[in-house]
Design a protein around this motif. Structure first.
Motif, short mmCIF file in Angstrom:
data_model
loop_
_atom_site.label_atom_id
_atom_site.label_comp_id
_atom_site.label_asym_id
_atom_site.label_seq_id
_atom_site.Cartn_x
_atom_site.Cartn_y
_atom_site.Cartn_z
N PRO A 172 0.82 -1.21 0.00
CA PRO A 172 0.00 0.00 0.00
C PRO A 172 0.87 1.27 0.00
O PRO A 172 1.80 1.38 0.78
N LEU A 173 0.55 2.20 -0.91
CA LEU A 173 1.26 3.48 -0.99
C LEU A 173 0.22 4.59 -0.95
O LEU A 173 -0.96 4.36 -1.25
N PRO A 174 0.65 5.80 -0.60
CA PRO A 174 -0.30 6.91 -0.41
C PRO A 174 -1.14 7.20 -1.65
O PRO A 174 -0.61 7.37 -2.75
N ILE A 175 -2.45 7.26 -1.43
CA ILE A 175 -3.38 7.58 -2.52
C ILE A 175 -3.16 9.01 -3.02
O ILE A 175 -3.32 9.31 -4.20
N ALA A 176 -2.73 9.87 -2.09
CA ALA A 176 -2.50 11.28 -2.46
C ALA A 176 -1.44 11.39 -3.55
O ALA A 176 -1.50 12.29 -4.39
N ARG A 177 -0.46 10.47 -3.54
CA ARG A 177 0.59 10.57 -4.56
C ARG A 177 -0.01 10.36 -5.96
O ARG A 177 0.43 10.97 -6.93
N ILE A 178 -1.04 9.51 -6.03
CA ILE A 178 -1.73 9.30 -7.31
C ILE A 178 -2.37 10.61 -7.77
O ILE A 178 -2.27 10.99 -8.94
N ALA A 179 -3.03 11.30 -6.83
CA ALA A 179 -3.68 12.56 -7.19
C ALA A 179 -2.67 13.56 -7.74
O ALA A 179 -2.91 14.21 -8.77
N TRP A 180 -1.51 13.66 -7.08
CA TRP A 180 -0.47 14.59 -7.55
C TRP A 180 0.11 14.15 -8.88
O TRP A 180 0.36 14.98 -9.76
N LEU A 181 0.34 12.83 -9.01
CA LEU A 181 0.87 12.33 -10.28
C LEU A 181 -0.09 12.65 -11.42
O LEU A 181 0.31 13.01 -12.52
N ALA A 241 -0.02 0.89 -8.93
CA ALA A 241 0.12 1.89 -10.00
C ALA A 241 1.47 2.61 -9.90
O ALA A 241 2.19 2.77 -10.89
N ILE A 242 1.83 3.04 -8.68
CA ILE A 242 3.09 3.78 -8.50
C ILE A 242 4.28 2.88 -8.81
O ILE A 242 5.20 3.27 -9.52
N ARG A 243 4.25 1.66 -8.27
CA ARG A 243 5.35 0.72 -8.55
C ARG A 243 5.47 0.46 -10.05
O ARG A 243 6.57 0.34 -10.58
N SER A 244 4.34 0.36 -10.74
CA SER A 244 4.37 0.07 -12.17
C SER A 244 5.06 1.19 -12.94
O SER A 244 5.86 0.93 -13.85
N ILE A 245 4.78 2.44 -12.54
CA ILE A 245 5.45 3.57 -13.21
C ILE A 245 6.94 3.52 -12.91
O ILE A 245 7.78 3.69 -13.80
N GLN A 246 7.27 3.27 -11.63
CA GLN A 246 8.69 3.21 -11.23
C GLN A 246 9.44 2.13 -12.01
O GLN A 246 10.53 2.36 -12.52
N VAL A 247 8.82 0.95 -12.09
CA VAL A 247 9.48 -0.15 -12.79
C VAL A 247 9.62 0.18 -14.28
O VAL A 247 10.64 -0.12 -14.90
N ALA A 248 8.61 0.84 -14.86
CA ALA A 248 8.68 1.20 -16.28
C ALA A 248 9.85 2.15 -16.53
O ALA A 248 10.57 2.02 -17.52
N VAL A 249 10.06 3.10 -15.60
CA VAL A 249 11.19 4.03 -15.73
C VAL A 249 12.50 3.26 -15.71
O VAL A 249 13.38 3.44 -16.57
N VAL A 250 12.63 2.35 -14.74
CA VAL A 250 13.87 1.57 -14.62
C VAL A 250 14.07 0.68 -15.85
O VAL A 250 15.18 0.61 -16.39
N LEU A 251 13.00 0.04 -16.30
CA LEU A 251 13.12 -0.82 -17.49
C LEU A 251 13.60 -0.03 -18.70
O LEU A 251 14.39 -0.52 -19.50
#
Lengths: 144, 279
Positions: B11-20, B147-157
């Protein structure tokens, strides 16, 4: 909490996307966007090789001949795009008329473009440094 | 495998999704209207020069005439505006994802494909899946985590796999070649002209790039290591931009997923509270 099904859907999507982009890296091509290889600047250039870049020259109805910067602002396409389509311009020089048409649509006050030349400019490298004057070669010509 | 699953669904902060959403959907405007405004000008180019990508041939997409380009841009920006404001996150977000994809086919079907979009496309696909999110939401959720992890992993990939693409297309000795010299000849500016006179610097940089790409999974490490690598990544992009005028901007904005953006929503609240206590 995500339900089992919601988690399953996400897992499936994750595995599919990661699988496709990894496969694309090793066997894919640009055509397989967005899963093609991340090949920006991936080709190797010889230290004593050459660097090519395309140029365009237009003749206008008033008789002037001018080089035209290849850019989306001038001919609707970027230089790398024109270079990517180079084989087609060589095979069918009349396609250059489309670049002239796009130029006219962006520059309605200028005289009509009556002829175009696609030129390849080659710079020689020695130990990774450019040497001498670039040479130019006409790849395709078209006129109205 | 189980540890990977736990990490990916943590679980990661929902607010980060709103900002993203605000930043990334907002960036769609920058992308379409400013930084890659050349896409729209494809509308002025004859359909005879249109060579659709595989997805463009597989899907029944119309030829990008002026009208088609204009309509796609309008729909994309309208949906991005709604989604950036946090309204209709699933519907507007999905419309953005689909129309942006169509926009990409218009962009890359004229002889050249750019390679700076993978993480951004992943982000556009995953952001709608979280549903409603507020900038001051103090909860965390698995949906936001994925969702956040997926974006992070996509950046690294994107970084990591680029090293293998270099191996595939440039060979084992890519790093000793003249790839950067070529880029400088073609795209150089006055800063980069000085680099020709420093033998070795260009090649050392090429080794550095490969090392950077192979080490990019360090971005996923929590704490100092991750942040240090994030700064390194930003430096890399700044240097690339200042020397060969190339910036992988859609990719760069996705680096935001590594920041605790949720604090942006909390900070004013805290200072407000402090102000009221003081008052």
């Amino acid at each position: 909490m995500l339900t089992g099904a919601a988690r399953g859907r996400r897992l499936l999507a994750t595995v599919a996307v990661v699988g496709l982009v990894v496969a694309g890296t090793f066997v894919g091509q640009d055509d397989h966007f967005p899963f093609g290889p991340h090949r920006m600047f991936s080709t190797r250039n010889e230290l004593n090789g050459r660097v090519n870049s395309a140029q365009l020259r237009f003749r206008f109805a008033d008789g002037t001949v001018r080089p035209v910067v290849i850019d989306s602002h001038t001919v609707g396409l970027r230089r790398a795009e024109v270079e990517g389509l180079e084989d087609r311009f060589v095979a069918r020089p009349e396609l250059l008329s489309h670049l002239a048409d796009a130029y006219e649509s962006f520059n309605p006050t200028e005289p009509e473009v009556v002829a175009a030349e696609l030129i390849e400019r080659t710079t020689d490298l020695e130990q990774g440094q450019p040497v001498g004057e670039p040479t130019v070669q006409v790849l395709a010509t078209w006129s109205r | 495998m189980e540890a990977l699953g736990r990490w990916w669904f943590e679980p990661l902060p929902i607010a980060r999704i709103a900002w993203l959403r605000t930043f990334l959907y907002g960036f769609v405007f920058v992308d379409v209207l400013l930084t890659t405004s050349w896409v729209a000008r494809h509308g002025a180019v004859s359909a005879e020069l249109y060579e659709p990508l595989l997805v463009g041939r597989a899907l029944p997409l119309p030829q990008p005439t002026r009208t088609v380009v204009m309509l796609t841009a309008t729909m994309l920006l309208a949906a991005a505006g709604v989604a950036a404001a946090g309204r209709l996150p699933r519907l507007a977000g999905s419309v953005v994802a689909v129309t942006y994809f169509v926009w990409m086919v218009i962009a890359f079907s004229y002889g050249k494909v750019d390679h700076d979009r993978f993480a951004f496309l992943v982000a556009l696909c995953v952001l709608p899946t979280v549903g409603r999110a507020h900038w001051r939401d103090s909860e965390a959720s698995e949906a936001a985590g994925w969702a956040i992890r997926s974006i992070q992993v996509a950046v690294v990939l994107a970084y990591f796999l680029a090293a293998f693409a270099k191996l595939r297309f440039g060979g084992l000795n890519w790093a000793t070649g003249a790839t950067l010299a070529r880029a400088l000849v073609r795209k150089g500016n006055w800063i980069s002209q000085q680099l020709f006179d420093m033998p070795g610097v260009l090649r050392a940089t090429q080794f550095g790039i490969i090392a950077f790409e192979l080490l990019s999974p360090l971005l996923l490490v929590r704490g100092r290591v991750g942040y240090a690598f994030l700064i390194l990544a930003l430096l890399f992009h700044a240097v690339t931009f200042s020397t060969i005028s190339i910036i992988f901007l859609p990719h760069v904005v996705c680096l935001l997923a590594f920041l605790p953006l949720e604090r942006l929503g909390r900070a004013p609240a805290r200072s407000l509270r402090r102000a009221s206590v003081a008052g």
